[in-house]
Design a protein around this motif. Structure first.
Motif, mmCIF file in Angstrom:
data_model
loop_
_atom_site.group_PDB
_atom_site.id
_atom_site.type_symbol
_atom_site.label_atom_id
_atom_site.label_comp_id
_atom_site.label_asym_id
_atom_site.label_seq_id
_atom_site.Cartn_x
_atom_site.Cartn_y
_atom_site.Cartn_z
ATOM 1 N N ALA A 20 7.581 -1.558 0.867
ATOM 2 C CA ALA A 20 8.649 -1.307 -0.105
ATOM 3 C C ALA A 20 9.179 -2.614 -0.677
ATOM 4 O O ALA A 20 9.355 -2.755 -1.898
ATOM 5 C CB ALA A 20 9.781 -0.524 0.557
ATOM 6 N N PHE A 21 9.428 -3.594 0.186
ATOM 7 C CA PHE A 21 9.922 -4.898 -0.262
ATOM 8 C C PHE A 21 8.917 -5.562 -1.206
ATOM 9 O O PHE A 21 9.304 -6.159 -2.230
ATOM 10 C CB PHE A 21 10.180 -5.792 0.948
ATOM 11 N N GLY B 30 5.383 2.293 -12.543
ATOM 12 C CA GLY B 30 5.113 2.975 -11.279
ATOM 13 C C GLY B 30 5.349 2.129 -10.044
ATOM 14 O O GLY B 30 5.338 2.653 -8.930
ATOM 15 N N LEU B 31 5.574 0.819 -10.209
ATOM 16 C CA LEU B 31 5.728 -0.065 -9.049
ATOM 17 C C LEU B 31 7.007 0.254 -8.280
ATOM 18 O O LEU B 31 6.999 0.341 -7.043
ATOM 19 C CB LEU B 31 5.716 -1.524 -9.498
ATOM 20 N N TRP C 177 10.104 3.034 -3.705
ATOM 21 C CA TRP C 177 11.036 4.050 -3.229
ATOM 22 C C TRP C 177 10.334 5.045 -2.310
ATOM 23 O O TRP C 177 10.925 5.534 -1.335
ATOM 24 C CB TRP C 177 11.674 4.779 -4.412
ATOM 25 N N GLY C 178 9.086 5.367 -2.615
ATOM 26 C CA GLY C 178 8.333 6.259 -1.742
ATOM 27 C C GLY C 178 8.171 5.683 -0.349
ATOM 28 O O GLY C 178 8.359 6.380 0.657
ATOM 29 N N SER D 70 -0.903 1.361 -0.046
ATOM 30 C CA SER D 70 -0.123 0.358 -0.782
ATOM 31 C C SER D 70 -1.003 -0.806 -1.212
ATOM 32 O O SER D 70 -0.855 -1.331 -2.317
ATOM 33 C CB SER D 70 1.035 -0.141 0.093
ATOM 34 N N LEU D 71 -1.938 -1.197 -0.344
ATOM 35 C CA LEU D 71 -2.865 -2.266 -0.706
ATOM 36 C C LEU D 71 -3.729 -1.840 -1.885
ATOM 37 O O LEU D 71 -3.953 -2.615 -2.823
ATOM 38 C CB LEU D 71 -3.740 -2.611 0.496
ATOM 39 N N GLY D 72 -4.208 -0.594 -1.845
ATOM 40 C CA GLY D 72 -5.023 -0.102 -2.958
ATOM 41 C C GLY D 72 -4.241 -0.061 -4.255
ATOM 42 O O GLY D 72 -4.751 -0.465 -5.312
#
Length: 382
Positions: free
Chosen positions: A21-22, A37-38, A43-44, A204-206
């Motif tokens: 998230a950070f 979308g970032l 937030w997700g 998240s990496l993808g």
């Protein structure tokens, strides 16, 4: 469970999610606002962190905060990811169905939490919901027009996670006996429990790779294209021209170029202003591009002068293309609010093996000025 305390593992999972998230909240500041979308992805991740932390408060706070809400916050975080993927891919919104599904699950979860206290029912509700949500995210990525390694990687992670959730659902559904938190020690439970934080990091990496590749693509496009007209810059055009000439010689193919110059353009700037002149430049580039093939290349050579590269094209076909551009521009005054303008075009073909880039350009340039001397608004071959 796998030699590690459940609460400790949940805290580790929350730390992974908080880091993700950070990361996305931070890079959102430095990325162009058109790459969307970032923040939603951040937030997700944050919702999942709050949900994970809630699970560690069992036996200390009411079940509303230690079970019910955490079981809803995890799926809510996945819905935010789905929304983020839609924004990033410029896809039409389709999140209402997922939100409705979450509301239905919330009602079912309330029944098996507060009314009958059924652990097995809670697992079935949450695992089935997560299966659908992760599969929906996978489908979202499959809807992208362009899919390269980052998209396929992220899609594969979503698909694998959906399979784990579905297996967990089937295993609990087929379990023969009374399932409780204390005796829920199956192998699939361990996989379900331990794979989630790694899946979150991998997703998240993808998504980060997808965003980074999009940023790189835009920077490369800005470096290659003229910001006003959208045509290639002069240096990029010359480089592509050299490559195409070498390929034409190697395969024995024809090649042609069009040197195009807007007639009386200085008068437009002097009488109507440079802003109108800029609009004419943009309009001409758009008109010409619409008449070209996919493999043709248009570049802004300087000012009001453009060059079109026509691979695998002989003189007759090049003259026909040039005439279509000339006539379209001359007739456009009837359909636009811009001042009437015309274009003169010089055409040159690659005919000799020893012809270099500058010689071909010089031939087209001489043909262009022959068209100017002959009265403008015409096509002349070198």
């Amino acid at each position: 469970m796998l030699g590690i305390d459940a609460n400790s593992f949940i805290i580790i999972s929350a730390a992974f999610g908080l880091l993700c998230a950070f990361l996305f909240f931070s890079i959102r500041v430095g990325f162009p606002k058109t790459i969307t979308g970032l923040a939603q992805w951040g937030w997700g991740c944050l919702l999942m962190v709050v949900g994970a932390v809630g699970f560690t408060t069992r036996d200390h706070v009411p079940v509303l905060f230690s079970s019910y809400l955490p079981n809803l916050l995890i799926p809510a975080g996945v819905i935010f990811m789905h929304y983020s993927l839609g924004l990033f891919g410029k896809l039409a919104s389709s999140g209402r169905l997922l939100v409705a599904l979450l509301c239905v699950a919330a009602l079912a979860l309330a029944w098996v939490t507060f009314i009958v206290d059924d652990y097995r029912g809670r697992v079935l509700v949450v695992s089935s919901l997560l299966t659908v949500l992760f599969a929906a995210c996978c489908k979202r990525i499959l809807g992208y027009r362009v899919k390269r390694f980052p998209e396929w990687f992220t899609c594969a992670i979503y698909a694998a996670t959906a399979c784990v959730m579905a297996t967990r659902f089937i295993a609990v559904l087929l379990y023969d006996g009374t399932l409780t938190l204390q005796n829920d020690t199956s192998a699939i439970h361990d996989v379900y429990f331990t794979s989630f934080p790694f899946s979150l990091v991998a997703m998240s990496l993808g998504f980060l790779m997808m965003a980074n590749r999009e940023l790189q693509s835009r920077l490369e496009s800005q470096a290659l294209h003229d910001p006003m007209s959208g045509a290639y810059r002069r240096d990029a055009l010359l480089e592509m021209m050299q490559r195409e000439m070498a390929a034409s010689r190697r395969h024995g193919k024809q090649m042609a170029i069009l040197m195009m110059d807007l007639d009386n353009f200085k008068a437009i700037n002097d009488t109507l202003g440079h802003l109108v002149g800029d609009q004419v430049i943009v309009d001409f580039a758009a008109q010409a591009t619409r008449l070209l093939r996919t493999q043709d290349i248009i570049g802004r050579f300087g000012g009001e002068e453009f060059v079109v590269l026509l691979p695998h094209t002989g003189l007759d076909a090049a003259l026909a293309t040039a005439e279509r551009i000339r006539s379209r521009v001359a007739e456009a005054k009837e359909t636009t609010d811009l001042p009437a303008y015309t274009v003169s075009i010089g055409v040159a073909c690659l005919e000799r093996a020893d012809t270099d880039t500058l010689s071909l350009l010089d031939a087209a340039d001489k043909a262009l000025y022959a068209a100017k001397r002959a009265g403008k608004n015409r096509v002349v071959a070198a």
